[in-house]
Design an enzyme around this catalytic site. Structure first.
Site, PDB file in Angstrom:
ATOM      1  CD  GLU A 232      29.880  48.756  33.490  1.00  0.00           C
ATOM      2  OE1 GLU A 232      31.133  48.817  33.455  1.00  0.00           O
ATOM      3  OE2 GLU A 232      29.185  49.411  34.276  1.00  0.00           O
ATOM      4  CG  LEU A 233      33.437  42.941  33.783  1.00  0.00           C
ATOM      5  CD1 LEU A 233      34.311  41.772  33.356  1.00  0.00           C
ATOM      6  CD2 LEU A 233      32.812  42.683  35.147  1.00  0.00           C
TER       7      LEU A 233
ATOM      8  CD  GLU B 281      38.671  50.938  35.604  1.00  0.00           C
ATOM      9  OE1 GLU B 281      37.684  51.663  35.376  1.00  0.00           O
ATOM     10  OE2 GLU B 281      38.577  49.738  35.954  1.00  0.00           O
TER      11      GLU B 281
ATOM     12  CB  SER C 232      36.786  44.247  39.942  1.00  0.00           C
ATOM     13  OG  SER C 232      36.453  43.030  40.591  1.00  0.00           O
TER      14      SER C 232
ATOM     15  CE  LYS D 136      27.988  40.782  48.216  1.00  0.00           C
ATOM     16  NZ  LYS D 136      28.812  41.963  48.519  1.00  0.00           N
ATOM     17  CG  HIS D 137      24.522  47.629  46.692  1.00  0.00           C
ATOM     18  ND1 HIS D 137      25.657  48.017  45.993  1.00  0.00           N
ATOM     19  CD2 HIS D 137      23.595  48.604  46.445  1.00  0.00           C
ATOM     20  CE1 HIS D 137      25.419  49.153  45.369  1.00  0.00           C
ATOM     21  NE2 HIS D 137      24.170  49.527  45.609  1.00  0.00           N
ATOM     22  CB  ALA D 138      29.570  47.423  47.195  1.00  0.00           C
TER      23      ALA D 138
ATOM     24  CB  CYS E 246      33.354  51.570  34.434  1.00  0.00           C
ATOM     25  SG  CYS E 246      33.388  50.478  35.871  1.00  0.00           S
TER      26      CYS E 246
ATOM     27  CD1 TRP F 211      32.786  49.678  45.929  1.00  0.00           C
ATOM     28  CD2 TRP F 211      32.928  51.840  45.358  1.00  0.00           C
ATOM     29  NE1 TRP F 211      34.011  49.878  45.331  1.00  0.00           N
ATOM     30  CE2 TRP F 211      34.130  51.199  44.978  1.00  0.00           C
ATOM     31  CE3 TRP F 211      32.801  53.213  45.105  1.00  0.00           C
ATOM     32  CZ2 TRP F 211      35.178  51.876  44.361  1.00  0.00           C
ATOM     33  CZ3 TRP F 211      33.847  53.890  44.480  1.00  0.00           C
ATOM     34  CH2 TRP F 211      35.013  53.220  44.119  1.00  0.00           C
TER      35      TRP F 211
END
Length: 461
Positions: free
Chosen positions: A234-235, A365, A213, A160-162, A268, A136
């Site tokens: 990509e976390l 984080e 995440s 598949k979006h948030a 991030c 998001w």
């Protein structure tokens, strides 16, 4: 979580959506599969024409879609406009460069001869439908940096979006439809996270990309690994921002504020750990803290707002828990750290000093406008602290010493090193991390080739 738009500035639920049922999902997967069979044969020129049209439409829609993003996840509206402009730029970049990036490669004549062939070439062919599981925090950009190269390569996308940005997700599907892409080239799947596994296991889905995440990345990678399907992850990130004595301290401190609170700190690649040489620590800290205090927190639709609300109540609670634990363990609060009264999920720009390795915030984080400060004696200690994290996305280094730059580039465990500036993504440069920040690369030629079948074509003599 429900699929709904909940305004983080006041907690008001504005729209709710029902999740797709099994029949609806099956219909969309079948459409993606059918469309790919023909779309893969279209020319680069035709794909570029469609993608440029999508960029033009996005430019026209910028004001409306910016307000939607702000209402759904809370980013200051001026930053939302900038995000839309960045997406249009990336679409045009790939429209201009994709054909060259995917041009057939011919090995050297010596290697061709040695193989016994008359000719050898390497060709990049599309894989098929690719599932994109997106977050998001940059609800347009995260998707476009996948979609633009994927579509230009001849793949089709399933998003598949948030669940808290459904209007933005539906807008993206509509954008590509209005641009003239064939039905099924890009589809939004309004589904919950539990549906992802079945979709990814479907043989018509050839690969997946996820930004989000670490737990989400582990889940998707596990399923994809079981199915032997390609993934790009990509976390998280806990990027170091290192300042050494030769740096322009005023510029470093001013940039540090933006680097920490961009997107209300929910990025991030936002700088999170500020590692400063003892010789300039006090001068940097004074300027940095003053800059953080001067930020205006408030209504994200207000043009003068610098810091909006966090995207969710849970997000604020998680951030507050990290800060409180650090303070209880001996961290010093230089500014912020107190939840404001009133509606919305706001949290003030915060700076913490005297961080120790035992504190959770040292390794976890902080996803919000919270900075941690470290005083170091030399370059070796700076590198040691910078690498003392499970993440390795990007890094920021401030020095005018070329030898110090070489040391950082050699020794920092990150996917990027930004010298005398803050980390930012650009369509021409590869983007991604190491360690628990994920694997694979997005953007640039590296990104467009991630979801290609790299095919060797050998011709006998």
């Amino acid at each position: 979580m429900p699929i709904a738009t909940v305004n983080p500035a006041n907690g008001e639920t504005l729209k709710r959506y029902d999740a797709l049922g099994e029949e609806d999902i099956e219909r969309r997967l079948a459409t993606a599969d059918t469309t790919f069979r023909t779309y893969r044969t279209t020319s680069f020129a035709e794909r570029a024409r469609l993608l440029r049209r999508a960029a033009d439409l996005l430019d026209e829609d910028t004001e409306d879609v910016a307000r939607v993003m702000t209402t759904e996840m809370g980013k200051p509206v001026k930053q939302a406009r900038a995000e839309a402009a960045k997406c249009a730029k990336a679409m045009r970049w790939y429209a201009d460069h994709a054909e060259v990036l995917l041009t057939d490669v011919e090995p050297s004549d010596a290697d061709v001869k040695d193989s016994g062939a008359s000719r050898v070439l390497v060709r990049y062919r599309p894989l098929g439908p690719v599932l994109a599981v997106m977050p998001w925090n940059f609800p347009l950009w995260q998707v476009i940096r996948f979609a633009a190269p994927a579509l230009m390569a001849g793949n089709v996308g399933l998003l598949k979006h948030a669940s808290n940005v459904p209007q933005t997700a539906l807008y993206l599907e509509d954008l590509f439809r209005r641009a003239g892409f064939p039905e099924g080239c890009f589809q939004t799947l309004l589904v919950g996270s539990r549906a992802i596994e079945d979709i990814l296991r479907d043989p018509r889905v050839k690969a997946a990309t996820l930004t989000g995440s670490e737990p989400a990345g582990r889940a998707v990678a596990s399923v994809a690994g079981d199915e032997v399907k390609k993934t790009v992850l990509e976390l998280g990130g806990s990027d170091p921002y290192i300042v050494l004595p030769s740096a322009d301290i005023g510029k470093a401190a001013e940039t540090a504020v933006t680097a920490r609170v961009q997107n209300t700190g929910q990025s991030c690649i936002a700088a999170k750990r500020f590692i400063v040489h003892a010789d300039v620590y006090d001068a940097f800290t004074e300027r940095f803290v003053a800059g953080m205090r001067a930020l205006r927190t408030g209504d994200p639709l207000d043009e003068d707002t610098d810091v909006g609300p966090l995207s969710s109540e849970q997000g604020r609670e998680d951030l507050e828990e990290l800060v409180d634990e650090a303070v209880e363990s001996g961290a010093t609060v230089l500014c912020g750290a107190e939840r404001p009264d009133g509606p919305g999920w706001f949290y003030p720009p915060t700076v913490l000093a005297d961080i120790t390795p035992e504190m959770r915030i040292h390794r976890e984080e902080a996803f919000g406008p919270v900075a941690t400060l470290y005083r170091v004696a030399d370059l070796d200690e700076a590198i040691a602290i910078a690498n003392d994290t499970p993440f390795g996305l990007s890094s920021n280094v401030w020095t005018r010493d070329a030898d110090e730059v070489d040391r950082f580039v050699r020794d920092l465990d990150t996917g990027a090193v930004y010298v005398n500036g803050m980390t930012a993504s650009h369509p021409a440069f590869p983007f991604g991390g190491v360690k628990r920040s994920g694997y694979g690369r997005e953007l640039s030629g590296h990104g467009i080739r991630e979801f290609c079948n790299i095919t060797t074509v050998w011709h006998g003599a």
